[in-house]
Write an enzyme that holds these catalytic residues in place. Structure first.
Site, PDB file in Angstrom:
ATOM      1  CB  SER A 152      25.426 -22.886 -14.056  1.00  0.00           C
ATOM      2  OG  SER A 152      24.999 -23.498 -15.166  1.00  0.00           O
ATOM      3  CE1 TYR A 165      27.218 -18.926 -18.457  1.00  0.00           C
ATOM      4  CE2 TYR A 165      26.149 -21.523 -18.370  1.00  0.00           C
ATOM      5  CZ  TYR A 165      26.331 -20.846 -17.821  1.00  0.00           C
ATOM      6  OH  TYR A 165      25.273 -19.577 -16.845  1.00  0.00           O
TER       7      TYR A 165
HETATM    8  N1  LIG Z   1      19.424 -17.420 -16.586  1.00  0.00           N
HETATM    9  C1  LIG Z   1      20.069 -18.728 -16.029  1.00  0.00           C
HETATM   10  O1  LIG Z   1      19.201 -19.652 -16.804  1.00  0.00           O
HETATM   11  C2  LIG Z   1      21.450 -19.597 -15.267  1.00  0.00           C
HETATM   12  C3  LIG Z   1      21.539 -20.489 -14.431  1.00  0.00           C
HETATM   13  C4  LIG Z   1      22.261 -20.394 -13.976  1.00  0.00           C
HETATM   14  C5  LIG Z   1      23.293 -20.135 -13.809  1.00  0.00           C
HETATM   15  N2  LIG Z   1      23.420 -18.953 -14.527  1.00  0.00           N
HETATM   16  C6  LIG Z   1      24.333 -17.950 -14.246  1.00  0.00           C
HETATM   17  O2  LIG Z   1      24.156 -16.184 -13.113  1.00  0.00           O
HETATM   18  C7  LIG Z   1      24.443 -15.066 -13.532  1.00  0.00           C
HETATM   19  C8  LIG Z   1      23.643 -14.329 -13.693  1.00  0.00           C
HETATM   20  O3  LIG Z   1      22.960 -14.375 -15.415  1.00  0.00           O
HETATM   21  P1  LIG Z   1      21.335 -13.684 -15.360  1.00  0.00           P
HETATM   22  O4  LIG Z   1      20.667 -14.903 -16.062  1.00  0.00           O
HETATM   23  O5  LIG Z   1      20.975 -12.860 -14.255  1.00  0.00           O
HETATM   24  O6  LIG Z   1      22.163 -12.669 -16.311  1.00  0.00           O
HETATM   25  P2  LIG Z   1      22.020 -12.248 -17.283  1.00  0.00           P
HETATM   26  O7  LIG Z   1      20.313 -11.624 -17.178  1.00  0.00           O
HETATM   27  O8  LIG Z   1      22.129 -11.522 -19.079  1.00  0.00           O
HETATM   28  O9  LIG Z   1      22.356 -10.436 -16.630  1.00  0.00           O
HETATM   29  C9  LIG Z   1      24.336 -10.527 -16.746  1.00  0.00           C
HETATM   30  C10 LIG Z   1      24.416  -9.347 -16.412  1.00  0.00           C
HETATM   31  O10 LIG Z   1      26.058  -9.815 -16.040  1.00  0.00           O
HETATM   32  C11 LIG Z   1      26.286  -8.087 -16.415  1.00  0.00           C
HETATM   33  N3  LIG Z   1      27.879  -8.498 -17.291  1.00  0.00           N
HETATM   34  C12 LIG Z   1      27.721  -9.104 -18.955  1.00  0.00           C
HETATM   35  N4  LIG Z   1      28.748  -9.085 -19.670  1.00  0.00           N
HETATM   36  C13 LIG Z   1      29.278  -7.975 -18.621  1.00  0.00           C
HETATM   37  C14 LIG Z   1      31.011  -7.269 -18.875  1.00  0.00           C
HETATM   38  N5  LIG Z   1      31.624  -7.666 -19.652  1.00  0.00           N
HETATM   39  N6  LIG Z   1      31.102  -6.177 -18.152  1.00  0.00           N
HETATM   40  C15 LIG Z   1      30.491  -6.404 -17.011  1.00  0.00           C
HETATM   41  N7  LIG Z   1      29.444  -6.183 -16.586  1.00  0.00           N
HETATM   42  C16 LIG Z   1      28.916  -7.616 -17.406  1.00  0.00           C
HETATM   43  C17 LIG Z   1      25.485  -7.891 -17.798  1.00  0.00           C
HETATM   44  O11 LIG Z   1      25.288  -6.580 -16.800  1.00  0.00           O
HETATM   45  P3  LIG Z   1      25.598  -5.243 -18.226  1.00  0.00           P
HETATM   46  O12 LIG Z   1      24.931  -5.920 -19.459  1.00  0.00           O
HETATM   47  O13 LIG Z   1      24.720  -4.042 -18.185  1.00  0.00           O
HETATM   48  O14 LIG Z   1      26.896  -5.030 -18.940  1.00  0.00           O
HETATM   49  C18 LIG Z   1      24.078  -8.402 -16.429  1.00  0.00           C
HETATM   50  O15 LIG Z   1      24.518  -6.903 -15.805  1.00  0.00           O
HETATM   51  C19 LIG Z   1      25.661 -15.762 -15.016  1.00  0.00           C
HETATM   52  O16 LIG Z   1      27.103 -15.959 -13.846  1.00  0.00           O
HETATM   53  C20 LIG Z   1      24.695 -16.859 -15.371  1.00  0.00           C
HETATM   54  O17 LIG Z   1      25.903 -17.641 -15.876  1.00  0.00           O
HETATM   55  C21 LIG Z   1      22.137 -18.083 -14.880  1.00  0.00           C
END
Ligand SMILES: NC(=O)c1ccc[n+]([C@@H]2O[C@H](COP(=O)([O-])OP(=O)(O)OC[C@H]3O[C@@H](n4cnc5c(N)ncnc54)[C@H](OP(=O)(O)O)[C@@H]3O)[C@@H](O)[C@H]2O)c1
Length: 277
Positions: A152, A165
């Site tokens: 990120s 984070y």
């Molecule tokens: N959204 C943003 O603005 C943003 C910006 C920059 C970077 N990112 C990064 O991009 C990545 C994906 O983010 P996202 O926005 O797509 O998040 P999200 O929609 O909340 O999805 C998170 C994913 O991680 C899985 N997960 C969470 N805790 C887990 C655990 N304990 N064990 C196994 N799986 C787990 C969730 O699946 P389950 O709940 O089914 O376990 C889900 O598939 C992350 O690393 C985030 O930091 C996001």
């Protein structure tokens, strides 16, 4: 092997990918993009419903989806996940690892419990490091492999009320950088994708933290495309936000912040006005 001889993964077709956090959000977009390129995607998440849905989509798009329900916050149990992959696939032959699963807990730093801190660091940082440690030996044996971290921009400049984070993502970026140097003379690649806040998806959209830099908001489709581009073109680090202009302004901003930290703080606060939580 010298760098000149490095062979990127290039062709994703037929490759086996472990993708954490595949059940929704950015992970589901990455899974679909890999499926279009006929990869086998081993999807790791906790939600069985989410896994079933994404695996069906992967199969419909021309790839092969294998779902494994596993909680990666239990870092000491990740060898059991590796064992399960061996059982399900008949081997442990992984070409690509994508450390995507991540969580955020927004609050003033002094209001975090130790449990909150351990949870965010376990999912975002320790699990990625441990899974990579277990996947790497077979990549070294076959002299081929690529590890991609979904980091990120928050790992490059911290975000108020998101300090743990921010620390987890900074750790991911620096660990990958060190490992990249360590693996320089092998055929194994390690890269980071650094998205900006994702517009309508998931975590950031839920925060209520306002940003005045609307142009630099990212979209999940582009993060997924950046992952495939990195695999196919030997990418090292991709900043994914907005367009060509906002991406390059961001890179310039980081260069300034590195040398003029006080100026960098002023810019950061003028672009992201944190709420008191
Ligand atoms: N959204 C943003 O603005 C943003 C910006 C920059 C970077 N990112 C990064 O991009 C990545 C994906 O983010 P996202 O926005 O797509 O998040 P999200 O929609 O909340 O999805 C998170 C994913 O991680 C899985 N997960 C969470 N805790 C887990 C655990 N304990 N064990 C196994 N799986 C787990 C969730 O699946 P389950 O709940 O089914 O376990 C889900 O598939 C992350 O690393 C985030 O930091 C996001």
């Amino acid at each position: 092997m010298s760098n000149a001889q490095f062979r990127p993964i290039n062709n994703i077709e037929g490759k086996t990918v472990i993708l954490t956090g595949a059940s929704r959000g950015i992970g589901a977009f990455i899974a679909r993009e890999l499926a279009k390129k006929q990869a086998t995607v081993i999807c790791i998440s906790r939600s069985q419903e989410g896994l079933d849905k994404i695996c069906n989509e992967i199969n419909d798009l021309g790839g092969k989806g294998i779902g494994i329900n596993f909680n990666i916050s239990k870092v000491e149990r990740i060898p059991e996940l590796v064992y399960e992959i061996k059982q399900l696939t008949g081997s442990f032959d992984v070409d690509i690892l994508i450390n995507n699963a991540g969580i955020e807990i927004y609050r003033a730093f002094h209001h975090y419990s130790l449990k909150d801190i351990q949870l965010v660091l376990s999912v975002n940082l320790l699990a990625a490091i441990e899974l990579s440690r277990l996947v790497l030996p077979q990549m070294l044996d076959k002299a081929s492999g690529h590890i991609i971290n979904i980091a990120s921009l928050t790992g490059k400049k911290g975000l108020a009320y998101d300090s743990i984070y921010s620390a987890s993502k900074a750790g991911l970026i620096t660990w990958a950088d060190a490992l990249k140097q360590e693996l320089a003379n092998t055929n194994i690649k390690i890269s980071n994708i650094c998205p900006e806040s994702i517009s309508e998806q998931a975590s950031f959209a839920d925060t209520g933290i306002s940003t005045t830099l609307k142009a630099a908001i990212s979209i999940p489709e582009k993060v997924a495309i950046a992952v495939c581009y990195t695999l196919e073109n030997n990418g090292v680090e991709i900043v994914e936000n907005g367009n060509f202009l906002t991406r390059n302004i961001t890179k310039l901003k980081f260069a300034f912040e590195e040398h003029l930290p006080r100026f960098g703080d002023d810019i950061k606060r003028s672009l992201h006005q944190p709420n008191s939580q």
